[in-house]
Design a protein around this motif. Sequence first.
Motif, mmCIF file in Angstrom:
data_model
loop_
_atom_site.group_PDB
_atom_site.id
_atom_site.type_symbol
_atom_site.label_atom_id
_atom_site.label_comp_id
_atom_site.label_asym_id
_atom_site.label_seq_id
_atom_site.Cartn_x
_atom_site.Cartn_y
_atom_site.Cartn_z
ATOM 1 N N ARG A 145 0.843 -1.201 0.000
ATOM 2 C CA ARG A 145 0.000 0.000 0.000
ATOM 3 C C ARG A 145 0.877 1.250 0.000
ATOM 4 O O ARG A 145 1.505 1.584 1.002
ATOM 5 C CB ARG A 145 -0.938 0.000 1.205
ATOM 6 N N GLY A 146 0.898 1.948 -1.116
ATOM 7 C CA GLY A 146 1.826 3.063 -1.269
ATOM 8 C C GLY A 146 1.194 4.432 -1.355
ATOM 9 O O GLY A 146 1.794 5.360 -1.930
ATOM 10 N N ASP A 147 -0.016 4.594 -0.787
ATOM 11 C CA ASP A 147 -0.634 5.926 -0.831
ATOM 12 C C ASP A 147 -0.042 6.802 0.285
ATOM 13 O O ASP A 147 -0.748 7.282 1.165
ATOM 14 C CB ASP A 147 -2.159 5.830 -0.724
ATOM 15 N N PHE A 148 1.269 7.022 0.191
ATOM 16 C CA PHE A 148 1.983 7.780 1.210
ATOM 17 C C PHE A 148 1.769 9.285 1.041
ATOM 18 O O PHE A 148 1.654 9.793 -0.077
ATOM 19 C CB PHE A 148 3.479 7.477 1.144
ATOM 20 N N ALA A 149 1.721 9.962 2.169
ATOM 21 C CA ALA A 149 1.607 11.423 2.198
ATOM 22 C C ALA A 149 2.315 11.899 3.461
ATOM 23 O O ALA A 149 2.372 11.173 4.460
ATOM 24 C CB ALA A 149 0.149 11.861 2.202
ATOM 25 N N PRO A 150 2.887 13.108 3.445
ATOM 26 C CA PRO A 150 3.580 13.597 4.641
ATOM 27 C C PRO A 150 2.618 13.940 5.768
ATOM 28 O O PRO A 150 1.549 14.507 5.533
ATOM 29 C CB PRO A 150 4.323 14.846 4.136
ATOM 30 N N ASP A 151 2.992 13.549 6.996
ATOM 31 C CA ASP A 151 2.191 13.952 8.154
ATOM 32 C C ASP A 151 2.653 15.330 8.619
ATOM 33 O O ASP A 151 3.388 16.030 7.914
ATOM 34 C CB ASP A 151 2.290 12.906 9.267
ATOM 35 N N ALA A 152 2.229 15.739 9.802
ATOM 36 C CA ALA A 152 2.571 17.079 10.299
ATOM 37 C C ALA A 152 4.077 17.259 10.475
ATOM 38 O O ALA A 152 4.579 18.394 10.458
ATOM 39 C CB ALA A 152 1.858 17.324 11.629
ATOM 40 N N ASN A 153 4.806 16.158 10.640
ATOM 41 C CA ASN A 153 6.256 16.222 10.805
ATOM 42 C C ASN A 153 7.010 15.989 9.492
ATOM 43 O O ASN A 153 8.244 15.982 9.486
ATOM 44 C CB ASN A 153 6.714 15.180 11.832
ATOM 45 N N GLY A 154 6.268 15.808 8.410
ATOM 46 C CA GLY A 154 6.899 15.550 7.123
ATOM 47 C C GLY A 154 7.257 14.106 6.875
ATOM 48 O O GLY A 154 7.856 13.765 5.853
ATOM 49 N N TYR A 155 6.887 13.188 7.828
ATOM 50 C CA TYR A 155 7.146 11.764 7.643
ATOM 51 C C TYR A 155 6.113 11.167 6.693
ATOM 52 O O TYR A 155 4.923 11.500 6.757
ATOM 53 C CB TYR A 155 7.072 11.018 8.979
#
Length: 263
Positions: free
Chosen positions: A114-124
């Motif tokens: 599952r590669g629907d990656f997006a940055p969280d509030a910390n940019g991770y």
Amino acid sequence: MSLLDAVSNSTSGLSAQSFALNTISGNIANSSTAGFKSTDTHFADLLAETGPSPQQAGGVSLSTRSSLQLQGTIASTDVATNLAISGDGYFIVKPNTGSANAPSFGGETGYTRRGDFAPDANGYLVNGAGYYLFAGPSASTPVQVSTGSASPTSLTVSPTGALTVSNADGSTKSLGTMTLAQFDGAENLAPLDGGTYLATDASGAPSYGFSGSSIATGSIEQSNANISDQFAKMIETQQAYSANTKVLNAANEMLQDALTMYV
């Protein structure tokens, strides 16, 4: 076959078909979930056994297996941080066992497509199931594409795994090198949740590398659950469930008649 055997066998069949229906429903519900791998239910007749714990013939046993080896279609999303694997391999991920303000990543290592990656509030980078992307097995923190409120305009992954992010001001930054986890017995990975799996003794320990695979950026691997196939399986399973119901009802009526004869 006695009436009690008919009741036992039809009850076993009802339980198995009910389980299969739940599995099919899950496949249909996740037909639009990135990286989802459908699960199939397999049935086997129970044969008679002798010994200390004898078993009479009749009934059914079931097992499930995820179609991990069947790749879904890779579709462009135009989201810079979305990633899709073409070929074998799994992203290395971990859950955040801390909080948003104080993240901690000491949980079990998981493996996912599952590669629907997006940055969280910390940019991770975190996917839609809440699992964070790690560049490799020895990385202590997730892949961080930005700091503050800045968002990357593009993310590239070279054939050797080199990660490079481009920013709105035209600058680029190297994020190091990522790798994929490979398994000789990938079909034996244990499902966790959200399309994430754990290594087992049967799957073997992971090796790391691309092994001919590549990563497409701005894309995701779609679910491999085919809606038309799943609905066809649902109709077949419902018919089998209905047949077991009829057998159970008929056996019940015959038992009631037999009891009436002796009252």
